[in-house]
Design a protein around this motif. Sequence first.
Motif, mmCIF file in Angstrom:
data_model
loop_
_atom_site.group_PDB
_atom_site.id
_atom_site.type_symbol
_atom_site.label_atom_id
_atom_site.label_comp_id
_atom_site.label_asym_id
_atom_site.label_seq_id
_atom_site.Cartn_x
_atom_site.Cartn_y
_atom_site.Cartn_z
ATOM 1 N N THR A 186 -37.625 -2.160 -12.806
ATOM 2 C CA THR A 186 -38.926 -2.387 -13.413
ATOM 3 C C THR A 186 -39.324 -1.123 -14.158
ATOM 4 O O THR A 186 -39.270 -0.026 -13.591
ATOM 5 N N ASP A 231 -34.883 -1.676 -8.713
ATOM 6 C CA ASP A 231 -35.382 -2.567 -7.660
ATOM 7 C C ASP A 231 -34.257 -3.029 -6.734
ATOM 8 O O ASP A 231 -34.406 -3.014 -5.521
ATOM 9 N N THR A 232 -33.147 -3.469 -7.325
ATOM 10 C CA THR A 232 -32.015 -3.958 -6.534
ATOM 11 C C THR A 232 -30.710 -3.508 -7.175
ATOM 12 O O THR A 232 -30.646 -3.288 -8.379
#
Length: 114
Positions: free
Chosen positions: A11, A93-94
């Motif tokens: 993000t 984020d991942t």
Amino acid sequence: MDVDGDVVTATLDDTAASRDFAALLPLSLTLKEYADIERIADLPRKLSTAGAPAGMQAKTGDITYYAPWGNLAIFVKGGNGTSRGLVRLGHVDTGLPALQRLGSLKVRIERITD
């Protein structure tokens, strides 16, 4: 991000530098290891740093812009104190383990929408 076939999501922050970076997308880059804590790549042009603080202390997963060199730097481990000229663009984020692999990494960064 597509990192050698693995998906990494991130993000971006709502800042001038992040919006300027997003305007460059999609980007295909080769990330190289730097100082065992970062993966770096040259960007096609310098980004706006309007309103950015003079520096920051990077944390694991931070996506940053190092203004003095004009490069993207993704921190795969925490930084070593405050770095002048380092501007946060966002955060992973991942999928961080894909960026923590050793060696050069082929990366395609694209914008996704909901």
